[in-house]
Design a protein around this motif. Structure first.
Motif, PDB file in Angstrom:
ATOM      1  N   MET A 132      26.558 -41.479 -59.912  1.00 44.20           N
ATOM      2  CA  MET A 132      25.447 -41.949 -60.753  1.00 44.20           C
ATOM      3  C   MET A 132      25.819 -43.233 -61.498  1.00 44.20           C
ATOM      4  N   LEU A 133      27.034 -43.292 -62.026  1.00 45.73           N
ATOM      5  CA  LEU A 133      27.461 -44.480 -62.765  1.00 45.73           C
ATOM      6  C   LEU A 133      27.651 -45.684 -61.845  1.00 45.73           C
ATOM      7  N   ILE A 134      28.130 -45.442 -60.643  1.00 41.09           N
ATOM      8  CA  ILE A 134      28.243 -46.535 -59.669  1.00 41.09           C
ATOM      9  C   ILE A 134      26.863 -47.065 -59.303  1.00 41.09           C
ATOM     10  N   MET A 135      25.925 -46.151 -59.050  1.00 43.75           N
ATOM     11  CA  MET A 135      24.567 -46.585 -58.703  1.00 43.75           C
ATOM     12  C   MET A 135      23.925 -47.359 -59.847  1.00 43.75           C
ATOM     13  N   LEU A 136      24.139 -46.920 -61.070  1.00 41.80           N
ATOM     14  CA  LEU A 136      23.612 -47.648 -62.229  1.00 41.80           C
ATOM     15  C   LEU A 136      24.208 -49.053 -62.284  1.00 41.80           C
ATOM     16  N   SER A 137      25.496 -49.170 -62.061  1.00 39.95           N
ATOM     17  CA  SER A 137      26.160 -50.471 -62.102  1.00 39.95           C
ATOM     18  C   SER A 137      25.660 -51.409 -61.012  1.00 39.95           C
ATOM     19  N   VAL A 138      25.595 -50.911 -59.775  1.00 39.13           N
ATOM     20  CA  VAL A 138      25.186 -51.796 -58.681  1.00 39.13           C
ATOM     21  C   VAL A 138      23.695 -52.106 -58.731  1.00 39.13           C
ATOM     22  N   PHE A 139      22.903 -51.284 -59.417  1.00 39.02           N
ATOM     23  CA  PHE A 139      21.493 -51.589 -59.605  1.00 39.02           C
ATOM     24  C   PHE A 139      21.314 -52.684 -60.665  1.00 39.02           C
ATOM     25  N   LEU A 140      22.103 -52.616 -61.736  1.00 41.54           N
ATOM     26  CA  LEU A 140      21.941 -53.571 -62.833  1.00 41.54           C
ATOM     27  C   LEU A 140      22.574 -54.936 -62.572  1.00 41.54           C
ATOM     28  N   MET A 141      23.609 -54.997 -61.772  1.00 38.86           N
ATOM     29  CA  MET A 141      24.309 -56.271 -61.575  1.00 38.86           C
ATOM     30  C   MET A 141      23.438 -57.375 -60.963  1.00 38.86           C
ATOM     31  N   PRO A 142      22.647 -57.126 -59.919  1.00 38.44           N
ATOM     32  CA  PRO A 142      21.776 -58.209 -59.440  1.00 38.44           C
ATOM     33  C   PRO A 142      20.767 -58.656 -60.504  1.00 38.44           C
ATOM     34  N   ILE A 143      20.293 -57.716 -61.306  1.00 31.80           N
ATOM     35  CA  ILE A 143      19.369 -58.063 -62.382  1.00 31.80           C
ATOM     36  C   ILE A 143      20.062 -58.963 -63.401  1.00 31.80           C
ATOM     37  N   CYS A 144      21.300 -58.647 -63.728  1.00 31.42           N
ATOM     38  CA  CYS A 144      22.070 -59.478 -64.669  1.00 31.42           C
ATOM     39  C   CYS A 144      22.310 -60.872 -64.106  1.00 31.42           C
ATOM     40  N   ILE A 145      22.608 -60.958 -62.825  1.00 34.13           N
ATOM     41  CA  ILE A 145      22.829 -62.270 -62.195  1.00 34.13           C
ATOM     42  C   ILE A 145      21.538 -63.087 -62.242  1.00 34.13           C
ATOM     43  N   LEU A 146      20.413 -62.461 -61.930  1.00 32.26           N
ATOM     44  CA  LEU A 146      19.131 -63.175 -61.976  1.00 32.26           C
ATOM     45  C   LEU A 146      18.748 -63.554 -63.403  1.00 32.26           C
ATOM     46  N   ALA A 147      19.108 -62.739 -64.373  1.00 36.44           N
ATOM     47  CA  ALA A 147      18.764 -63.018 -65.771  1.00 36.44           C
ATOM     48  C   ALA A 147      19.631 -64.111 -66.376  1.00 36.44           C
ATOM     49  N   SER A 148      20.700 -64.490 -65.718  1.00 30.74           N
ATOM     50  CA  SER A 148      21.604 -65.503 -66.275  1.00 30.74           C
ATOM     51  C   SER A 148      21.325 -66.900 -65.732  1.00 30.74           C
ATOM     52  N   GLN A 149      20.086 -67.164 -65.382  1.00 24.30           N
ATOM     53  CA  GLN A 149      19.728 -68.486 -64.861  1.00 24.30           C
ATOM     54  C   GLN A 149      19.826 -69.586 -65.919  1.00 24.30           C
ATOM     55  N   SER A 150      19.811 -69.212 -67.201  1.00 25.36           N
ATOM     56  CA  SER A 150      19.878 -70.213 -68.261  1.00 25.36           C
ATOM     57  C   SER A 150      21.289 -70.756 -68.467  1.00 25.36           C
ATOM     58  N   ILE A 151      22.279 -70.135 -67.887  1.00 23.47           N
ATOM     59  CA  ILE A 151      23.663 -70.619 -68.003  1.00 23.47           C
ATOM     60  C   ILE A 151      23.781 -71.898 -67.183  1.00 23.47           C
ATOM     61  N   ASP A 152      24.264 -72.974 -67.829  1.00 19.31           N
ATOM     62  CA  ASP A 152      24.387 -74.244 -67.103  1.00 19.31           C
ATOM     63  C   ASP A 152      25.780 -74.850 -67.192  1.00 19.31           C
ATOM     64  N   LYS A 153      26.679 -74.237 -67.955  1.00 19.36           N
ATOM     65  CA  LYS A 153      28.049 -74.734 -68.063  1.00 19.36           C
ATOM     66  C   LYS A 153      29.002 -73.708 -67.448  1.00 19.36           C
TER      67      LYS A 153
END
Length: 186
Positions: A132-153
């Motif tokens: 369950m914890l692995i599935m939670l992690s692998v589900f959230l990681m692509p969302i985190c990558i997509l949410a970090s589009q404002s990072i420019d440095k």
């Protein structure tokens, strides 16, 4: 089982021997009507579920580590793409893990074991909570990558850090050895 071992007849000692490979432990218990002790559950083939999925936990650690290394040498746009691809591959591997997990099966599934440092093993395996914890992690990681589009440095380093963290999280949830757990947790 332990109580029955301590209080049982010495003549029933055969009930506590390891079943032959190819004989399912549940089938053995059902056939003989007695408890069964498996000496080393990590090496027991009955803990495997689907052929070809035994290396899934190791692959789920390897994909983000390779992606992290690639992000360090890529430009900003390529690092984002590599990080998203690596997290999506890990998500697909997580779905394979989920589909192959046998709810009624042994406690530890998809086990791997190899000696590494001074007899301390590289021991990975998945139990129900870890899954369950692995599935939670692998589900959230692509969302985190997509949410970090404002990072420019230093985008490459940022994405590599995310992927390295994902590998460590998955490793913590798979670790079956205290030293390995400690190394991955820290």
């Amino acid at each position: 089982l332990l109580r029955e071992m301590l209080e049982g007849d010495p003549e029933d000692a055969e009930a506590f021997l390891r079943a032959e490979m190819g004989e399912g432990s549940t089938g053995w218990v059902a056939e003989h009507g007695r408890p069964l002790l498996i000496n080393d559950a990590l090496d027991d083939e009955r803990g495997k579920t689907i052929d070809g999925t035994d290396d899934v936990p190791e692959s789920m650690l390897l994909v983000p580590m390779l992606g992290a290394a690639a992000c360090l040498f890529a430009g900003a746009g390529a690092a984002r793409t590599i990080a998203l691809a690596a997290t999506l591959i890990d998500f697909v591997l997580g779905v394979v893990l989920w589909a192959g997990y046998d709810i009624g099966g042994p406690q530890w599934q998809f086990t791997e074991r190899a000696p590494i440092l001074a007899g301390s093993p590289w021991a990975l395996g998945i139990d129900g909570i870890g899954l369950m914890l692995i599935m939670l992690s692998v589900f959230l990681m692509p969302i985190c990558i997509l949410a970090s589009q404002s990072i420019d440095k230093r985008v490459g380093e940022y994405m590599a850090s995310f992927l390295f963290m994902e590998a460590l999280m998955i490793g913590v949830f798979c670790a079956q050895d205290l030293l390995l757990f400690y190394i991955l947790f820290e």
